[in-house]
Design an enzyme around this catalytic site. Sequence first.
Site, PDB file in Angstrom:
ATOM      1  CE  LYS A  42     -15.031  -9.104 -22.537  1.00  0.00           C
ATOM      2  NZ  LYS A  42     -16.309  -8.722 -21.927  1.00  0.00           N
ATOM      3  N   GLY A  43     -12.301  -6.946 -28.273  1.00  0.00           N
ATOM      4  CA  GLY A  43     -12.691  -6.254 -29.508  1.00  0.00           C
ATOM      5  C   GLY A  43     -12.161  -6.887 -30.779  1.00  0.00           C
ATOM      6  CG  ASP A  99     -10.778  -3.766 -31.485  1.00  0.00           C
ATOM      7  OD1 ASP A  99      -9.704  -3.769 -30.839  1.00  0.00           O
ATOM      8  OD2 ASP A  99     -11.854  -3.408 -30.979  1.00  0.00           O
ATOM      9  CG  ASP A 102      -8.879   5.762 -29.460  1.00  0.00           C
ATOM     10  OD1 ASP A 102      -8.462   6.910 -29.615  1.00  0.00           O
ATOM     11  OD2 ASP A 102     -10.064   5.525 -29.206  1.00  0.00           O
ATOM     12  CE  LYS A 130     -12.109   6.533 -33.324  1.00  0.00           C
ATOM     13  NZ  LYS A 130     -12.883   6.634 -32.070  1.00  0.00           N
ATOM     14  CG  ASP A 158     -17.397  -2.694 -26.129  1.00  0.00           C
ATOM     15  OD1 ASP A 158     -16.277  -2.299 -26.535  1.00  0.00           O
ATOM     16  OD2 ASP A 158     -17.739  -2.611 -24.933  1.00  0.00           O
TER      17      ASP A 158
HETATM   18  C1  PRP Z   1     -10.109  -1.157 -27.127  1.00  0.00           C
HETATM   19  C2  PRP Z   1      -9.347  -1.782 -28.274  1.00  0.00           C
HETATM   20  C3  PRP Z   1      -7.925  -1.586 -27.881  1.00  0.00           C
HETATM   21  C4  PRP Z   1      -7.945  -0.309 -27.088  1.00  0.00           C
HETATM   22  C5  PRP Z   1      -7.456   0.800 -27.951  1.00  0.00           C
HETATM   23  O1  PRP Z   1     -10.242  -2.112 -26.140  1.00  0.00           O
HETATM   24  O2  PRP Z   1      -9.663  -3.131 -28.449  1.00  0.00           O
HETATM   25  O3  PRP Z   1      -7.436  -2.644 -27.094  1.00  0.00           O
HETATM   26  O4  PRP Z   1      -9.305  -0.074 -26.705  1.00  0.00           O
HETATM   27  O5  PRP Z   1      -7.477   2.006 -27.257  1.00  0.00           O
HETATM   28  P1  PRP Z   1      -6.161   2.846 -26.912  1.00  0.00           P
HETATM   29  O6  PRP Z   1      -5.319   2.871 -28.165  1.00  0.00           O
HETATM   30  O7  PRP Z   1      -6.709   4.197 -26.562  1.00  0.00           O
HETATM   31  O8  PRP Z   1      -5.453   2.218 -25.776  1.00  0.00           O
HETATM   32  P2  PRP Z   1     -11.227  -1.980 -24.888  1.00  0.00           P
HETATM   33  O9  PRP Z   1     -10.431  -1.612 -23.690  1.00  0.00           O
HETATM   34  O10 PRP Z   1     -12.380  -1.123 -25.249  1.00  0.00           O
HETATM   35  O11 PRP Z   1     -11.683  -3.483 -24.618  1.00  0.00           O
HETATM   36  P3  PRP Z   1     -12.423  -4.511 -25.565  1.00  0.00           P
HETATM   37  O12 PRP Z   1     -11.439  -4.873 -26.653  1.00  0.00           O
HETATM   38  O13 PRP Z   1     -12.713  -5.661 -24.659  1.00  0.00           O
HETATM   39  O14 PRP Z   1     -13.670  -3.863 -26.092  1.00  0.00           O
END
Ligand code: PRP
Length: 191
Positions: A42-43, A99, A102, A130, A158
């Site tokens: 959702k981010g 978004d 990471d 990041k 979030d």
């Molecule tokens: C977050 C973001 C990415 C992912 C990045 O999503 O939107 O999809 O983490 O992290 P990574 O590079 O370590 O894999 P999250 O799973 O928090 O879900 P959300 O988008 O619903 O908040």
Amino acid sequence: MRNDIQSVLFSEEQLAGIVQTIGKQISEDYKDKNLLMVSVLKGSVVFMADLMRAITIPCSIDFMSVSSYGSGTKTSGVVKIIKDLDINLKGYDLLVVEDILDSGLTLSYILELLQSRSPKSIKVCTLFDKPDRRTAHIKADYAGTIVPDEFIVGYGLDYDEKYRNLPFVGILKPEVYEEADRKVSSDSSKE
Ligand code: PRP
């Protein structure tokens, strides 16, 4: 909600500037292509909504949802598809919109899956990058800006499903998640 923010990293105006810059670049790069923007929920939903309006060429959109984090602050490495795309990717120049990039684990999994569906091309656009935290071998084709290794929230991002509706991006006060982590470990020690 704002009381939980230690400091503002990007104001609404700064975010709008970043989004306009990426939108202009994408409009130029994809002017002779068949652009399909895929938002990973959702981010990315706030970024997606602004970015698509900063793009001046025709484009299609679709959404997919995966889970990777659960409710905590650390990557689990487990990626599960919650909602798949509706559109058949053949003939499209795909742009995956995130978004934040990471560890890169989520995107690695998504890219492998989408690649197997034979789009004409596939690229990645992330608002925040990041690079210090990367474990997967992955790089964004479009990255709005690099962010420090802090827990950031707002503009779609979030903590435990909250703060997504903040119009700016800020660093969450550590006591907010430290308090929640303490509660989880004291609850589990009672079991
Ligand atoms: C977050 C973001 C990415 C992912 C990045 O999503 O939107 O999809 O983490 O992290 P990574 O590079 O370590 O894999 P999250 O799973 O928090 O879900 P959300 O988008 O619903 O908040």
